[in-house]
Design a protein around this motif. Sequence first.
Motif, PDB file in Angstrom:
ATOM      1  N   LEU A 190       0.918  -1.029  -0.024  1.00 18.41           N
ATOM      2  CA  LEU A 190      -0.025   0.141   0.071  1.00 18.41           C
ATOM      3  C   LEU A 190       0.727   1.246  -0.015  1.00 18.41           C
ATOM      4  O   LEU A 190       1.757   1.381   0.910  1.00 18.41           O
ATOM      5  CB  LEU A 190      -0.772   0.185   1.281  1.00 18.41           C
ATOM      6  CG  LEU A 190      -1.793   1.114   1.465  1.00 18.41           C
ATOM      7  CD1 LEU A 190      -2.909   1.235   0.332  1.00 18.41           C
ATOM      8  CD2 LEU A 190      -2.457   1.044   2.672  1.00 18.41           C
ATOM      9  N   LEU A 264      -2.204  -1.039  -4.197  1.00 14.48           N
ATOM     10  CA  LEU A 264      -2.944   0.068  -4.276  1.00 14.48           C
ATOM     11  C   LEU A 264      -2.599   1.146  -3.653  1.00 14.48           C
ATOM     12  O   LEU A 264      -1.620   1.406  -2.866  1.00 14.48           O
ATOM     13  CB  LEU A 264      -4.116  -0.479  -3.096  1.00 14.48           C
ATOM     14  CG  LEU A 264      -5.346   0.589  -2.652  1.00 14.48           C
ATOM     15  CD1 LEU A 264      -6.328   0.683  -3.886  1.00 14.48           C
ATOM     16  CD2 LEU A 264      -5.919  -0.087  -1.815  1.00 14.48           C
ATOM     17  N   VAL A 266      -3.426   5.260  -2.285  1.00  7.23           N
ATOM     18  CA  VAL A 266      -4.091   6.489  -1.531  1.00  7.23           C
ATOM     19  C   VAL A 266      -3.876   7.480  -2.003  1.00  7.23           C
ATOM     20  O   VAL A 266      -2.381   7.800  -1.409  1.00  7.23           O
ATOM     21  CB  VAL A 266      -4.513   5.939  -0.201  1.00  7.23           C
ATOM     22  CG1 VAL A 266      -5.371   6.857   0.555  1.00  7.23           C
ATOM     23  CG2 VAL A 266      -4.930   4.539   0.184  1.00  7.23           C
ATOM     24  N   ILE A 327      -9.890  -0.514   1.878  1.00  2.59           N
ATOM     25  CA  ILE A 327      -8.842  -1.343   1.877  1.00  2.59           C
ATOM     26  C   ILE A 327      -9.089  -2.808   2.090  1.00  2.59           C
ATOM     27  O   ILE A 327      -8.583  -3.652   1.455  1.00  2.59           O
ATOM     28  CB  ILE A 327      -7.841  -0.922   2.797  1.00  2.59           C
ATOM     29  CG1 ILE A 327      -7.107   0.648   2.578  1.00  2.59           C
ATOM     30  CG2 ILE A 327      -6.569  -1.496   2.672  1.00  2.59           C
ATOM     31  CD1 ILE A 327      -6.358   1.327   3.380  1.00  2.59           C
ATOM     32  N   SER A 328      -9.875  -3.175   3.051  1.00  2.00           N
ATOM     33  CA  SER A 328     -10.223  -4.468   3.300  1.00  2.00           C
ATOM     34  C   SER A 328     -10.990  -5.092   2.280  1.00  2.00           C
ATOM     35  O   SER A 328     -10.591  -6.263   1.854  1.00  2.00           O
ATOM     36  CB  SER A 328     -11.012  -4.342   4.611  1.00  2.00           C
ATOM     37  OG  SER A 328     -10.256  -4.028   5.857  1.00  2.00           O
TER      38      SER A 328
END
Length: 366
Positions: A190, A264, A266, A327-328
Amino acid sequence: MNSAPLILLAAGGTGGHLFPAEALGVELIKRGFRVRLATDARALRYSGLFTRDMIDVVPSETVRGRNPLSLARTGITLLRGTAIAFNLIRRLKPVAVVGFGGYPTLPPLIAARLTATPRVIHDANAVLGRANRFLSRHASAIATALPGVLDRDPALAGKTTTVGTPMRPAVLAAAAVPYAAPRAGEPFRLLVVGGSQGARVMSDVVPGAIERLDPALRDRLILTQQVRDEDASRVRAVYDRLGLHAELAPFFTDLPARLAANHLIVSRSGAGTVAELAAIGRPSILVPLPGSIDQDQFANAGVLADAKGGLRIAQKDFTSQRLASEISALAAAPERLAEMAANARDVGRLDAGERLADLVAKVARI
């Protein structure tokens, strides 16, 4: 003395403006042009294509509010910058001036008009920025990163070409790295970034979100986060308490490679970030900067959200609980991550530098 034709590039001193200018500069040099950069003093810290001997610092100032004294000071600075740019253009004799947005582009582009030098402006946002909007009426040509930006203005649409956002070599290299979604039990990478200066909201929200993750997911997590110096100790304390593998830094010089290496992202949704996410093809959770007059970051994030290549979350809804939930859900659905990556990649344009160089050469009649 090199007699190759010169293209003068003008850009604000932030990555969102400098990086597309660099990408175009690389392409123009390949084609036998010389390039120089007119910008503000911030760009002297820049370490890309433009060395100090290729940079001309031109005074400029951003319009801040409506205070008469502030407006007068801004006007005087811009007039001084225009005079310096006018003399610069008369001395260098560029065949075209290309502006990439930000108030530092105003003096060079105004001076280019005064000297009848061909002018091109490029805007990477989903809505035209204020400086480019001011310059657009008298530009020889307008290049946009996205389609439809000026469809509602026929006078401008007729001289507008959609080219995409030129990508510097580091992004093109990262775009060659295929996306591999994480399998169950594998590390989940992440990346959290907040723009060239970081974003306090990420330091406020992300640690709490990580703490809310299921311990099994947290054990898989490899986190890289851009954190301002003043926030680093409190963010580090949370991750140390959780026993989390986390790399924190105020700035990443190799951001394209990091985008490619993570599952991913953010991030804020500045034009450059969104364009690079699309070019490289990576799934993202985007949090537009609120409060801007043009709401450009909200529109930019909408490009990836509409293509189902990213999620857009307004800052008022960007809570630790919401982020942990997103996220989960994504970590549990690797096929969805892979689909988002492919959808983002479909939006990207890897040939934007070539397309913009074609337009500049056409306007310069070279």
